[in-house]
Design a protein around this motif. Structure first.
Motif, PDB file in Angstrom:
ATOM      1  N   PRO A 282       0.807  -1.225   0.000  1.00  0.00           N
ATOM      2  CA  PRO A 282       0.000   0.000   0.000  1.00  0.00           C
ATOM      3  C   PRO A 282       0.836   1.269   0.000  1.00  0.00           C
ATOM      4  CG  PRO A 282       0.120  -0.872   2.220  1.00  0.00           C
ATOM      5  CD  PRO A 282       0.933  -1.801   1.356  1.00  0.00           C
ATOM      6  N   HIS A 283       1.017   1.855  -1.160  1.00  0.00           N
ATOM      7  CA  HIS A 283       1.539   3.217  -1.227  1.00  0.00           C
ATOM      8  C   HIS A 283       0.875   3.910  -2.409  1.00  0.00           C
ATOM      9  CE1 HIS A 283       4.354   2.657  -4.618  1.00  0.00           C
ATOM     10  NE2 HIS A 283       4.697   1.520  -4.069  1.00  0.00           N
ATOM     11  N   PRO A 284       0.829   5.239  -2.422  1.00  0.00           N
ATOM     12  CA  PRO A 284       0.029   5.960  -3.417  1.00  0.00           C
ATOM     13  C   PRO A 284       0.374   5.662  -4.868  1.00  0.00           C
ATOM     14  CG  PRO A 284       0.610   7.425  -1.621  1.00  0.00           C
ATOM     15  CD  PRO A 284       1.377   6.148  -1.396  1.00  0.00           C
ATOM     16  N   GLY A 285       1.613   5.207  -5.131  1.00  0.00           N
ATOM     17  CA  GLY A 285       1.991   4.919  -6.514  1.00  0.00           C
ATOM     18  C   GLY A 285       1.252   3.748  -7.120  1.00  0.00           C
ATOM     19  N   ASN A 286       0.598   2.935  -6.301  1.00  0.00           N
ATOM     20  CA  ASN A 286      -0.094   1.743  -6.812  1.00  0.00           C
ATOM     21  C   ASN A 286      -1.587   1.952  -7.020  1.00  0.00           C
ATOM     22  OD1 ASN A 286       2.193   0.177  -6.960  1.00  0.00           O
ATOM     23  ND2 ASN A 286       1.965  -0.663  -4.897  1.00  0.00           N
ATOM     24  N   PHE A 287      -2.065   3.181  -6.847  1.00  0.00           N
ATOM     25  CA  PHE A 287      -3.498   3.445  -6.970  1.00  0.00           C
ATOM     26  C   PHE A 287      -3.731   4.735  -7.752  1.00  0.00           C
ATOM     27  CE2 PHE A 287      -2.632   1.263  -2.984  1.00  0.00           C
ATOM     28  CZ  PHE A 287      -3.433   0.134  -3.113  1.00  0.00           C
ATOM     29  N   LEU A 288      -4.737   4.685  -8.636  1.00  0.00           N
ATOM     30  CA  LEU A 288      -5.114   5.846  -9.432  1.00  0.00           C
ATOM     31  C   LEU A 288      -6.636   5.984  -9.395  1.00  0.00           C
ATOM     32  CD1 LEU A 288      -2.942   3.895 -11.267  1.00  0.00           C
ATOM     33  CD2 LEU A 288      -2.741   6.069 -12.473  1.00  0.00           C
ATOM     34  N   LEU A 289      -7.110   7.221  -9.549  1.00  0.00           N
ATOM     35  CA  LEU A 289      -8.546   7.458  -9.616  1.00  0.00           C
ATOM     36  C   LEU A 289      -8.906   7.824 -11.040  1.00  0.00           C
ATOM     37  CD1 LEU A 289     -11.067   7.526  -7.813  1.00  0.00           C
ATOM     38  CD2 LEU A 289     -10.692   9.984  -7.522  1.00  0.00           C
ATOM     39  N   GLY A 290      -9.765   7.008 -11.672  1.00  0.00           N
ATOM     40  CA  GLY A 290     -10.117   7.221 -13.065  1.00  0.00           C
ATOM     41  C   GLY A 290     -11.190   8.285 -13.243  1.00  0.00           C
ATOM     42  N   ALA A 291     -11.329   8.758 -14.482  1.00  0.00           N
ATOM     43  CA  ALA A 291     -12.347   9.761 -14.796  1.00  0.00           C
ATOM     44  C   ALA A 291     -13.750   9.211 -14.556  1.00  0.00           C
ATOM     45  CB  ALA A 291     -12.187  10.220 -16.244  1.00  0.00           C
ATOM     46  N   ASP A 292     -13.899   7.879 -14.587  1.00  0.00           N
ATOM     47  CA  ASP A 292     -15.204   7.255 -14.352  1.00  0.00           C
ATOM     48  C   ASP A 292     -15.502   7.045 -12.867  1.00  0.00           C
ATOM     49  OD1 ASP A 292     -13.399   5.277 -13.752  1.00  0.00           O
ATOM     50  OD2 ASP A 292     -14.202   3.787 -15.152  1.00  0.00           O
ATOM     51  N   GLY A 293     -14.602   7.541 -11.997  1.00  0.00           N
ATOM     52  CA  GLY A 293     -14.823   7.422 -10.558  1.00  0.00           C
ATOM     53  C   GLY A 293     -14.403   6.092  -9.975  1.00  0.00           C
ATOM     54  N   ARG A 294     -13.770   5.232 -10.780  1.00  0.00           N
ATOM     55  CA  ARG A 294     -13.315   3.938 -10.259  1.00  0.00           C
ATOM     56  C   ARG A 294     -11.856   4.006  -9.824  1.00  0.00           C
ATOM     57  NH1 ARG A 294     -14.648  -0.964 -14.218  1.00  0.00           N
ATOM     58  NH2 ARG A 294     -14.022   0.526 -15.838  1.00  0.00           N
ATOM     59  N   LEU A 295     -11.526   3.232  -8.795  1.00  0.00           N
ATOM     60  CA  LEU A 295     -10.153   3.121  -8.329  1.00  0.00           C
ATOM     61  C   LEU A 295      -9.408   2.132  -9.215  1.00  0.00           C
ATOM     62  CD1 LEU A 295      -8.218   3.942  -5.899  1.00  0.00           C
ATOM     63  CD2 LEU A 295      -8.834   1.714  -4.921  1.00  0.00           C
ATOM     64  N   ARG A 296      -8.286   2.529  -9.777  1.00  0.00           N
ATOM     65  CA  ARG A 296      -7.425   1.626 -10.533  1.00  0.00           C
ATOM     66  C   ARG A 296      -6.343   1.101  -9.606  1.00  0.00           C
ATOM     67  NH1 ARG A 296     -11.206   3.742 -13.580  1.00  0.00           N
ATOM     68  NH2 ARG A 296     -10.751   4.167 -15.776  1.00  0.00           N
ATOM     69  N   VAL A 297      -6.075  -0.198  -9.664  1.00  0.00           N
ATOM     70  CA  VAL A 297      -5.096  -0.824  -8.786  1.00  0.00           C
ATOM     71  C   VAL A 297      -4.044  -1.539  -9.623  1.00  0.00           C
ATOM     72  CG1 VAL A 297      -4.751  -2.369  -6.826  1.00  0.00           C
ATOM     73  CG2 VAL A 297      -6.941  -1.196  -7.099  1.00  0.00           C
ATOM     74  N   ILE A 298      -2.771  -1.320  -9.309  1.00  0.00           N
ATOM     75  CA  ILE A 298      -1.677  -1.961 -10.041  1.00  0.00           C
ATOM     76  C   ILE A 298      -0.682  -2.559  -9.048  1.00  0.00           C
ATOM     77  CG2 ILE A 298      -1.893  -0.479 -12.060  1.00  0.00           C
ATOM     78  CD1 ILE A 298       0.434   1.189 -11.006  1.00  0.00           C
ATOM     79  N   ASP A 299       0.267  -3.324  -9.597  1.00  0.00           N
ATOM     80  CA  ASP A 299       1.383  -3.913  -8.845  1.00  0.00           C
ATOM     81  C   ASP A 299       0.911  -4.921  -7.802  1.00  0.00           C
ATOM     82  OD1 ASP A 299       3.738  -4.602  -7.635  1.00  0.00           O
ATOM     83  OD2 ASP A 299       4.540  -2.571  -7.605  1.00  0.00           O
ATOM     84  N   PHE A 300       0.880  -6.187  -8.212  1.00  0.00           N
ATOM     85  CA  PHE A 300       0.383  -7.262  -7.348  1.00  0.00           C
ATOM     86  C   PHE A 300       1.489  -8.228  -6.952  1.00  0.00           C
ATOM     87  CE2 PHE A 300      -3.128  -5.510  -9.686  1.00  0.00           C
ATOM     88  CZ  PHE A 300      -4.151  -5.450  -8.750  1.00  0.00           C
ATOM     89  N   GLY A 301       2.729  -7.726  -6.893  1.00  0.00           N
ATOM     90  CA  GLY A 301       3.837  -8.582  -6.506  1.00  0.00           C
ATOM     91  C   GLY A 301       3.758  -9.029  -5.067  1.00  0.00           C
ATOM     92  N   ALA A 302       3.321  -8.134  -4.184  1.00  0.00           N
ATOM     93  CA  ALA A 302       3.221  -8.470  -2.762  1.00  0.00           C
ATOM     94  C   ALA A 302       1.759  -8.668  -2.393  1.00  0.00           C
ATOM     95  CB  ALA A 302       3.818  -7.345  -1.918  1.00  0.00           C
ATOM     96  N   VAL A 303       1.423  -9.876  -1.959  1.00  0.00           N
ATOM     97  CA  VAL A 303       0.054 -10.166  -1.517  1.00  0.00           C
ATOM     98  C   VAL A 303       0.117 -11.037  -0.270  1.00  0.00           C
ATOM     99  CG1 VAL A 303      -0.846 -10.076  -3.879  1.00  0.00           C
ATOM    100  CG2 VAL A 303      -0.265 -12.291  -2.859  1.00  0.00           C
TER     101      VAL A 303
END
Length: 436
Positions: A282-303
């Motif tokens: 969890p750090h801000p570089g792994n999350f984006l807010l799209g124009a459609d209001g949905r949260l985009r999530v990236i980088d799934f190396g650590a789970v």
């Protein structure tokens, strides 16, 4: 000297410089106090210069040291404003920036991983990295079928660098044990090492991402990009656009801040039930807010793998703290090994320590602020305070490590966002044991 051993020596020297630099500043601070400056002034100056050196050194490194720095960066909100302000930009850079590798090196890795004819798999490929992180960098490209894609390429030698960093950090276990005498530090560091080593194989990351993408397919509030192709050192996934949370933290409107905070909270609490996994970076570089209001999530190396969802124990623990039931709380903590055998703790002390942490669940909506997080950090960080002594006596079982890391990291982001979030409703819906 060979290139990789030479770089390993340089990396170790940089890491080793941190405690030496701190010691030098402390000695200098004593001199300034003798010269008449107040302890508050000197402590603030020492802390600020130490932070500057830590992030300067970690920012030059890849592998485990930089990932450690990225983890630290989400706790910027816990640092008093007068100290954090000069370094806020540098901390944000740690979340998404590292020195890029040359194009020829990128091409060599792609040829090794995708075959000598790798170029035929892409209609276009941009040699300039769009983003970089601890063990790899991302390039924008167009797949042969016309889809915009993100191509994540691992740095050559990242595995050696990561292993060297982790060995170096593991050497600090005895020092950390002295700081938190109630915790079993070495098993925690070993668990962190095992999870970080998993990130070296991008096929594992691709499998994690496929699981998340399937679980959230068609979701109205979360978008996880689909994986297009993967190999041990390269993963190709659909490209996604959005406003990075770091930008919203810097200058976002109130509605953006609250929306991002709510979506981030819902994603973290719902993922174990929906995907059997918890996104553990969890750090801000792994999350984006799209124009459609949905949260985009990236980088799934650590789970964290949670096939049965979030542990019910956490919900029960939270409920007991909220209801002010100290004796039942201590009994639960002892049975689940949060209190080691032979450690004596009074229920009221444990309740006083945990109570402020569950404050966000006492109201319908909670405003996560830097000041609130700073007050928690001050409360448990003052070695003279009873709460600090209680916290130092509690143990964190290794199986809870990544859950704890995500909770702290996500809370740090919520405070950076200055978001107002319906935390109680989210926890009540997704955390087993909370409403039982």
């Amino acid at each position: 000297m060979d290139e990789i051993p030479r770089k390993a020596v340089q990396r170790t020297a940089k890491l080793a410089s941190l405690p030496l630099g701190v010691a030098g500043r402390v000695v200098g601070g004593w001199g300034k106090r003798l010269a008449g400056r107040s302890s508050e002034e000197v402590s603030a100056e020492v802390s600020a210069k130490t932070a500057e050196q830590v992030f300067a050194v970690l920012g030059q490194l890849k592998g485990g040291a930089m990932k450690f720095g990225q983890t630290l960066s989400v706790f910027e909100a816990a640092v008093p404003d007068e100290l954090a302000a000069p370094y806020r930009e540098a901390l944000t850079k740690l979340q998404s920036a590292a020195p890029p590798m040359p194009a020829r090196t990128v091409h060599r890795v792609l040829a090794e991983q995708l075959g000598a004819g790798w170029r035929k798999r892409f209609a276009e490929f941009d040699d300039h990295p769009a983003a970089s992180a601890s063990i790899g960098q991302v390039h924008r490209a167009v797949w042969h079928d016309g889809r915009d894609v993100a191509v994540k390429v691992q740095y050559p030698g990242a595995d050696e660098a990561l292993q060297a960093d982790l060995r170096q950090l593991l050497r600090f276990s005895r020092v950390l044990q002295a700081v938190v005498p109630g915790a079993e530090v070495k098993p925690l560091l070993e668990e962190l090492r095992d999870r970080m080593v998993e990130e070296l194989d991008y096929r594992t990351e691709a499998d994690n991402q496929r699981a998340f993408a399937k679980a959230f397919a068609g979701d109205a509030e979360v978008l996880v990009p689909k994986v297009v192709a993967s190999s041990p050192k390269v993963v190709v996934s659909e490209w996604i656009d959005g406003k990075p949370l770091a930008s919203i933290i810097r200058d976002g409107e109130r509605a953006e801040r609250d929306l991002a905070g709510r979506l981030l909270s819902q994603f973290h609490f719902s993922s174990p039930s929906r995907a059997g996994l918890l996104h553990a970076d969890p750090h801000p570089g792994n999350f984006l807010l799209g124009a459609d209001g949905r949260l985009r999530v990236i980088d799934f190396g650590a789970v964290a793998r949670l096939p049965d969802g979030l542990p019910k124990t956490l919900g029960l623990m939270t409920r007991l703290a909220l209801e002010g039931r100290p004796d039942d709380l201590v009994e639960l903590l002892r049975s689940e090994h949060f209190i080691r055998p032979g450690t004596e703790l009074h229920g009221e002390d444990v309740l006083a320590y945990l109570g402020p942490f569950v404050e966000p669940l006492r109201t319908e909506r909670f405003h996560f602020t830097r000041r609130w997080l700073q007050s928690q950090a001050e409360r448990v960080g003052d070695l003279r305070s009873p709460d600090s002594q209680t916290g130092r006596s509690l143990n964190l079982p290794p199986q809870y490590l990544l859950i704890h890391r995500v909770t702290l990291g996500a809370t740090g982001i919520l405070c950076q966002l200055d978001a107002e979030v319906p935390a109680r409703a989210i926890v009540a819906k997704w955390q087993p044991g909370f409403d039982d």
